[in-house]
Each structure stands twice: as structure tokens, then as C-alpha cells.
Write a protein that holds these residues in place. Structure first.
Motif, PDB file in Angstrom:
ATOM      1  N   UNK A 162       0.844  -1.201   0.000  1.00 54.15           N
ATOM      2  CA  UNK A 162       0.000   0.000   0.000  1.00 54.15           C
ATOM      3  C   UNK A 162       0.876   1.247   0.000  1.00 54.15           C
ATOM      4  N   UNK A 163       1.919   1.236   0.839  1.00 52.88           N
ATOM      5  CA  UNK A 163       2.837   2.377   0.902  1.00 52.88           C
ATOM      6  C   UNK A 163       3.520   2.600  -0.441  1.00 52.88           C
ATOM      7  N   UNK A 164       3.908   1.520  -1.096  1.00 53.77           N
ATOM      8  CA  UNK A 164       4.568   1.623  -2.394  1.00 53.77           C
ATOM      9  C   UNK A 164       3.620   2.206  -3.440  1.00 53.77           C
ATOM     10  N   UNK A 165       2.368   1.776  -3.414  1.00 55.46           N
ATOM     11  CA  UNK A 165       1.371   2.335  -4.343  1.00 55.46           C
ATOM     12  C   UNK A 165       1.173   3.827  -4.089  1.00 55.46           C
ATOM     13  N   UNK A 191       1.939   6.992  -6.605  1.00 58.09           N
ATOM     14  CA  UNK A 191       0.880   7.954  -6.936  1.00 58.09           C
ATOM     15  C   UNK A 191       1.261   9.384  -6.552  1.00 58.09           C
ATOM     16  N   UNK A 192       2.432   9.547  -5.940  1.00 55.02           N
ATOM     17  CA  UNK A 192       2.887  10.873  -5.536  1.00 55.02           C
ATOM     18  C   UNK A 192       2.385  11.311  -4.179  1.00 55.02           C
ATOM     19  N   UNK A 193       1.765  10.416  -3.443  1.00 57.39           N
ATOM     20  CA  UNK A 193       1.246  10.733  -2.109  1.00 57.39           C
ATOM     21  C   UNK A 193       2.305  10.369  -1.071  1.00 57.39           C
ATOM     22  N   UNK A 194       3.383  11.157  -1.071  1.00 51.40           N
ATOM     23  CA  UNK A 194       4.554  10.802  -0.272  1.00 51.40           C
ATOM     24  C   UNK A 194       4.327  10.881   1.229  1.00 51.40           C
TER      25      UNK A 194
END
Length: 64
Positions: free
Chosen positions: A18-21, A25-28
Motif C-alpha cells: 500500500x505504501x509503495x502504491x 501515486x505521488x502521495x509521499x
């Protein structure tokens, strides 16, 4: 996939993905929070180390 009720070693790989996705997606900020959770879980030290590496990478990118 619901994470409630799962053991840490079952939850960690899902949270890592999930973190990688989120990162892709640019949601750092959200990705950092998810990686931080994985890094603090016990049971899969190798995955925790990977999450710590990702956190360091995100920090480096933010500083550059």
C-alpha cells in the motif's frame, strides 16, 4: 483487504505494498506514514529494513 485482526507478519507485506502504491501515486506523506508503520512492526525484520530504506529515500528526495 481489511487489515484488522491480522497478525503483524501478515499485515506488514500488505501495508508495504500500500505504501509503495501511495509513493508511486505521488502521495509521499501518506506513503511515509505507511512505511513508518511497517518499519516499526516486529516479525519480519527484512521487510522492516526495506521500509526504513524507503523512508530514507523519501527523506532524501524531499531534501533535494
Amino acid at each position: 483487504m481489511p487489515l484488522e485482526g491480522l497478525k503483524a507478519q501478515e499485515r506488514a507485506p500488505i501495508q508495504y505494498m500500500i505504501a509503495t502504491c501511495l509513493r508511486k501515486l505521488g502521495k509521499t506523506e501518506e506513503a511515509s506514514a505507511a512505511y513508518r508503520e511497517v518499519a516499526n512492526l516486529r516479525g519480519d525484520e527484512q521487510l522492516a529494513a526495506c521500509a526504513q530504506w524507503q523512508l530514507q529515500s523519501l527523506r532524501w528526495q524531499r531534501e533535494m
